[in-house]
Design an enzyme around this catalytic site. Structure first.
Site, PDB file in Angstrom:
ATOM      1  N   MET A  44       0.856  -1.196   0.000  1.00 34.09           N
ATOM      2  CA  MET A  44       0.000   0.000   0.000  1.00 34.09           C
ATOM      3  C   MET A  44       0.884   1.236   0.000  1.00 34.09           C
ATOM      4  O   MET A  44       1.881   1.282   0.722  1.00 34.09           O
ATOM      5  CB  MET A  44      -0.883   0.028   1.249  1.00 34.09           C
ATOM      6  CG  MET A  44      -1.676   1.336   1.383  1.00 34.09           C
ATOM      7  SD  MET A  44      -2.790   1.341   2.796  1.00 34.09           S
ATOM      8  CE  MET A  44      -1.618   1.379   4.130  1.00 34.09           C
ATOM      9  N   ASN A  45       0.507   2.251  -0.803  1.00 38.21           N
ATOM     10  CA  ASN A  45       1.133   3.566  -0.625  1.00 38.21           C
ATOM     11  C   ASN A  45       0.067   4.645  -0.436  1.00 38.21           C
ATOM     12  O   ASN A  45      -0.696   4.540   0.528  1.00 38.21           O
ATOM     13  CB  ASN A  45       2.233   3.869  -1.633  1.00 38.21           C
ATOM     14  CG  ASN A  45       1.902   3.748  -3.088  1.00 38.21           C
ATOM     15  OD1 ASN A  45       1.480   2.705  -3.561  1.00 38.21           O
ATOM     16  ND2 ASN A  45       2.114   4.804  -3.842  1.00 38.21           N
ATOM     17  N   ASP A  46      -0.039   5.619  -1.316  1.00 37.65           N
ATOM     18  CA  ASP A  46      -0.838   6.817  -1.026  1.00 37.65           C
ATOM     19  C   ASP A  46      -2.290   6.519  -0.650  1.00 37.65           C
ATOM     20  O   ASP A  46      -2.939   5.701  -1.306  1.00 37.65           O
ATOM     21  CB  ASP A  46      -0.921   7.723  -2.261  1.00 37.65           C
ATOM     22  CG  ASP A  46       0.384   7.863  -3.004  1.00 37.65           C
ATOM     23  OD1 ASP A  46       1.420   7.457  -2.473  1.00 37.65           O
ATOM     24  OD2 ASP A  46       0.349   8.376  -4.140  1.00 37.65           O
ATOM     25  N   TRP A  56       6.026  -2.084  -4.641  1.00 34.85           N
ATOM     26  CA  TRP A  56       5.322  -1.265  -5.623  1.00 34.85           C
ATOM     27  C   TRP A  56       5.249  -2.004  -6.959  1.00 34.85           C
ATOM     28  O   TRP A  56       6.201  -2.674  -7.358  1.00 34.85           O
ATOM     29  CB  TRP A  56       6.061   0.078  -5.788  1.00 34.85           C
ATOM     30  CG  TRP A  56       5.240   1.122  -6.481  1.00 34.85           C
ATOM     31  CD1 TRP A  56       4.353   1.978  -5.897  1.00 34.85           C
ATOM     32  CD2 TRP A  56       5.233   1.416  -7.874  1.00 34.85           C
ATOM     33  NE1 TRP A  56       3.794   2.772  -6.844  1.00 34.85           N
ATOM     34  CE2 TRP A  56       4.311   2.465  -8.057  1.00 34.85           C
ATOM     35  CE3 TRP A  56       5.890   0.901  -8.980  1.00 34.85           C
ATOM     36  CZ2 TRP A  56       4.049   3.010  -9.316  1.00 34.85           C
ATOM     37  CZ3 TRP A  56       5.636   1.440 -10.234  1.00 34.85           C
ATOM     38  CH2 TRP A  56       4.722   2.485 -10.385  1.00 34.85           C
ATOM     39  N   PHE A  89      -3.217   5.372 -10.928  1.00 33.53           N
ATOM     40  CA  PHE A  89      -2.457   6.141  -9.946  1.00 33.53           C
ATOM     41  C   PHE A  89      -3.400   6.974  -9.070  1.00 33.53           C
ATOM     42  O   PHE A  89      -4.609   6.945  -9.234  1.00 33.53           O
ATOM     43  CB  PHE A  89      -1.436   7.037 -10.668  1.00 33.53           C
ATOM     44  CG  PHE A  89      -0.129   6.338 -10.983  1.00 33.53           C
ATOM     45  CD1 PHE A  89      -0.023   4.955 -11.010  1.00 33.53           C
ATOM     46  CD2 PHE A  89       1.017   7.080 -11.268  1.00 33.53           C
ATOM     47  CE1 PHE A  89       1.183   4.320 -11.297  1.00 33.53           C
ATOM     48  CE2 PHE A  89       2.227   6.468 -11.557  1.00 33.53           C
ATOM     49  CZ  PHE A  89       2.314   5.091 -11.567  1.00 33.53           C
ATOM     50  N   SER A  90      -2.796   7.781  -8.224  1.00 34.95           N
ATOM     51  CA  SER A  90      -3.553   8.470  -7.173  1.00 34.95           C
ATOM     52  C   SER A  90      -4.606   9.423  -7.692  1.00 34.95           C
ATOM     53  O   SER A  90      -4.495   9.971  -8.803  1.00 34.95           O
ATOM     54  CB  SER A  90      -2.591   9.234  -6.261  1.00 34.95           C
ATOM     55  OG  SER A  90      -1.916   8.300  -5.446  1.00 34.95           O
ATOM     56  N   ARG A 137      -0.039  14.164 -12.863  1.00 40.72           N
ATOM     57  CA  ARG A 137      -0.833  13.157 -12.124  1.00 40.72           C
ATOM     58  C   ARG A 137      -1.399  13.683 -10.796  1.00 40.72           C
ATOM     59  O   ARG A 137      -1.085  14.772 -10.371  1.00 40.72           O
ATOM     60  CB  ARG A 137       0.045  11.938 -11.836  1.00 40.72           C
ATOM     61  CG  ARG A 137       1.324  12.204 -11.072  1.00 40.72           C
ATOM     62  CD  ARG A 137       2.079  10.897 -10.864  1.00 40.72           C
ATOM     63  NE  ARG A 137       3.360  11.088 -10.223  1.00 40.72           N
ATOM     64  CZ  ARG A 137       4.512  11.317 -10.873  1.00 40.72           C
ATOM     65  NH1 ARG A 137       4.528  11.394 -12.208  1.00 40.72           N
ATOM     66  NH2 ARG A 137       5.632  11.487 -10.203  1.00 40.72           N
ATOM     67  N   ASP A 138      -2.242  12.814 -10.212  1.00 39.58           N
ATOM     68  CA  ASP A 138      -2.777  12.977  -8.860  1.00 39.58           C
ATOM     69  C   ASP A 138      -3.803  14.122  -8.761  1.00 39.58           C
ATOM     70  O   ASP A 138      -3.626  15.084  -7.995  1.00 39.58           O
ATOM     71  CB  ASP A 138      -1.645  13.190  -7.829  1.00 39.58           C
ATOM     72  CG  ASP A 138      -0.542  12.138  -7.964  1.00 39.58           C
ATOM     73  OD1 ASP A 138      -0.828  11.049  -8.482  1.00 39.58           O
ATOM     74  OD2 ASP A 138       0.599  12.414  -7.551  1.00 39.58           O
ATOM     75  N   GLU A 151       3.981  15.873  -6.460  1.00 40.79           N
ATOM     76  CA  GLU A 151       3.010  14.795  -6.427  1.00 40.79           C
ATOM     77  C   GLU A 151       1.906  15.142  -5.432  1.00 40.79           C
ATOM     78  O   GLU A 151       2.121  15.899  -4.485  1.00 40.79           O
ATOM     79  CB  GLU A 151       3.693  13.486  -6.020  1.00 40.79           C
ATOM     80  CG  GLU A 151       4.759  13.054  -7.024  1.00 40.79           C
ATOM     81  CD  GLU A 151       5.313  11.656  -6.720  1.00 40.79           C
ATOM     82  OE1 GLU A 151       5.344  10.835  -7.647  1.00 40.79           O
ATOM     83  OE2 GLU A 151       5.736  11.396  -5.589  1.00 40.79           O
TER      84      GLU A 151
HETATM   85  N1  DQQ Z   1       2.271   7.474  -5.924  1.00 39.77           N
HETATM   86  C1  DQQ Z   1       1.357   7.246  -7.007  1.00 39.77           C
HETATM   87  C2  DQQ Z   1       1.433   8.442  -7.872  1.00 39.77           C
HETATM   88  C3  DQQ Z   1       1.927   9.484  -6.944  1.00 39.77           C
HETATM   89  C4  DQQ Z   1       2.915   8.741  -6.116  1.00 39.77           C
HETATM   90  C5  DQQ Z   1       1.752   5.984  -7.703  1.00 39.77           C
HETATM   91  C6  DQQ Z   1       3.218   9.394  -4.794  1.00 39.77           C
HETATM   92  O1  DQQ Z   1       0.151   8.759  -8.383  1.00 39.77           O
HETATM   93  O2  DQQ Z   1       2.475  10.562  -7.633  1.00 39.77           O
HETATM   94  O3  DQQ Z   1       1.649   4.867  -6.846  1.00 39.77           O
HETATM   95  O4  DQQ Z   1       3.645   8.457  -3.845  1.00 39.77           O
END
Ligand code: DQQ
Length: 466
Positions: A19-21, A45, A81-82, A138-139, A194
């Site tokens: 898990m990340n964001d 990842w 992605f996020s 992104r994001d 990000e």
């Molecule tokens: N993690 C996502 C991106 C973001 C980055 C990819 C920040 O969307 O920029 O897993 O940790």
């Protein structure tokens, strides 16, 4: 995995793997929903999916099926992605980045937010404006203001500076670029921004960005007028070294809540072998202090975790006589200490481990120089984990007491000082048991006005019925 000495028990994490964001934070129909960047294949990842969980109280969670996954051959074939979630007139809607290239996409959900349909208009934004690199776009983070949708998207200028781009839309699918909300003024502010978040707090506006390659999160506080953001102040959200890519949302109580990703500080092989990687912070409430500075505190729901309690009132602490809580051996603790530093040079907490104290972690306030730190130099006998010190500037005003709140959750140590400094770090002791925390005073005496220690219960994690 609950036997794993390092796997947190009351910070949110998925049943297994990476898990990340935090993504798509929203309160909908009485439930708090937390989506997250997730690789369901392994504890590292990889091709990004959106994991999903919901909670009534921000601490106990129900794991739900994966919400978004890449569509083979599609605009998000290499990852979802996020992004964020909004309530579009009753229709739960996700706005996220499809990869590769990086494009912005929309998906609409069923009222329980479990099943998602990618919009036929996708990608709704296929490239950044001129002057910005399409490889880093992104994001998306979206909010409603004055009857229109506004959005910030993270970007990189062609000169390699981070930027947050501002857009508007009537319907979440047709977007008009307005202007950069803010760009990095110096290289020190990063090459790509990000996970931008932009929101009103009190009578100010706050921009959060997580710059590459800084690996930490910066906030700017300022004015937002005529689609321009004029920062007046800036700082770091959390200098623990493990905190990154947070997301915020507003709940029905009017609170600006935040979760942030807590990275691991152990090597890849360990993460893969353990079968899990990454945790979220406790839910935090952001607010502005009277002097306009940013405050962060754990949401009051965290108190639902409290179990047995010990309190010590007004006690003088000298270097020879620390306060020892030897019977509190749990690795799930909350400690609240209100301290008059007196003439001590350093005050703080020590978390030693059995049997012969070869491992110990310190949380310290440096009274002379004004600093808050987590000393991990002897936290672990494992030579492969990160043992760097985590430190931030932190000063008490004349006559102000130190008000320290420390949460220990196995490998997570989350520290709040007077609501205005945060440090969250990862520690990986190898010895199985703690000997109970101690309150210390170094090179001089301090007075502990009150010391409260709670053993915390694990959060409940249940799996949704299939
Ligand atoms: N993690 C996502 C991106 C973001 C980055 C990819 C920040 O969307 O920029 O897993 O940790």
């Amino acid at each position: 995995m609950t036997d794993d000495l390092h796997r947190p028990r009351y910070h949110f994490l998925p049943p297994s793997n990476w898990m990340n964001d935090p993504n798509g934070l929203i309160q909908f129909d009485g439930w708090y929903h937390l989506f997250y960047q997730h690789n369901p294949e392994q504890a590292w990842w990889g091709t990004m999916h959106w994991g999903h969980a919901r909670s009534r109280n921000l601490v106990d969670w129900e794991h739900l099926p994966i919400a978004l996954q890449p569509t083979s051959g599609g605009y998000d074939k290499n990852g979802c992605f996020s992004g964020c979630a909004v309530d579009n007139d009753g229709v739960p809607t996700l706005i996220y980045t499809g990869v590769e290239p990086q494009v912005q996409c929309v998906a609409t959900g069923t009222p329980d937010l479990v099943t998602w349909t990618k919009h036929r208009a996708n990608p709704v934004l296929a490239a950044p404006p001129k002057g910005f690199d399409p490889a880093d776009f992104r994001d998306p983070y979206v909010w409603m203001q004055d009857g229109q949708w506004l959005m910030v998207v993270g970007a990189r200028t062609l000169e390699n500076r981070g930027a947050a781009l501002l857009y508007r839309s009537e319907d979440l699918t047709r977007w008009e670029f307005l202007n950069p909300l803010l760009q990095a003024q110096t290289e020190a502010w990063g090459r790509v921004w990000e996970c931008p978040n932009f929101f009103q707090l009190g009578d100010k506006w706050v921009l959060l960005v997580s710059p590459v390659p800084l690996g930490r999160t910066i906030y700017f506080i300022g004015q937002f007028e005529g689609n321009r953001f004029l920062p007046e102040d800036m700082g770091d959200l959390d200098r623990g070294g493990s905190f990154y890519a947070p997301q915020t949302f507003l709940d029905t109580k009017g609170r600006r809540l935040l979760f942030g990703w807590l990275r691991e500080d152990r090597i890849k092989e360990e993460q893969l072998n353990s079968g899990w990687s990454g945790a979220q912070t406790l839910p935090r409430v952001l607010s502005l202090a009277d002097d306009g500075s940013l405050r962060q505190e754990p949401a009051s729901e965290v108190e639902l975790l409290r179990g047995s309690h010990r309190r010590i009132n007004r006690q003088k602490v000298t270097p020879e006589n620390p306060i020892r809580l030897t019977d509190l051996r749990s690795d799930l603790l909350e400690i609240k200490a209100v301290v008059d530093p007196g003439d001590a040079m350093m005050v703080g907490l020590r978390f030693p481990r059995m049997p012969d104290l070869e491992e110990q972690t310190f949380v310290l306030y440096d009274c002379r120089n004004g600093g808050l730190s987590i000393d991990r130099s002897v936290s672990s006998l494992d030579p492969h984990v990160n043992s760097d010190e985590c430190r931030c500037d932190f000063h008490l005003a004349e006559g102000e007491f130190l008000d320290l709140r420390v949460f220990l959750d196995r490998s997570v140590i989350e520290v709040y000082a007077n609501g205005r400094a945060c440090l969250t770090a990862r520690i990986y002791p190898t010895l199985p048991e703690g000997t109970g925390p101690e309150f210390l005073s170094m090179f001089g005496a301090s007075t502990v006005r009150s010391l409260d220690v709670w053993e915390l219960r694990p959060a409940e994690f249940v799996q949704a019925a299939p």
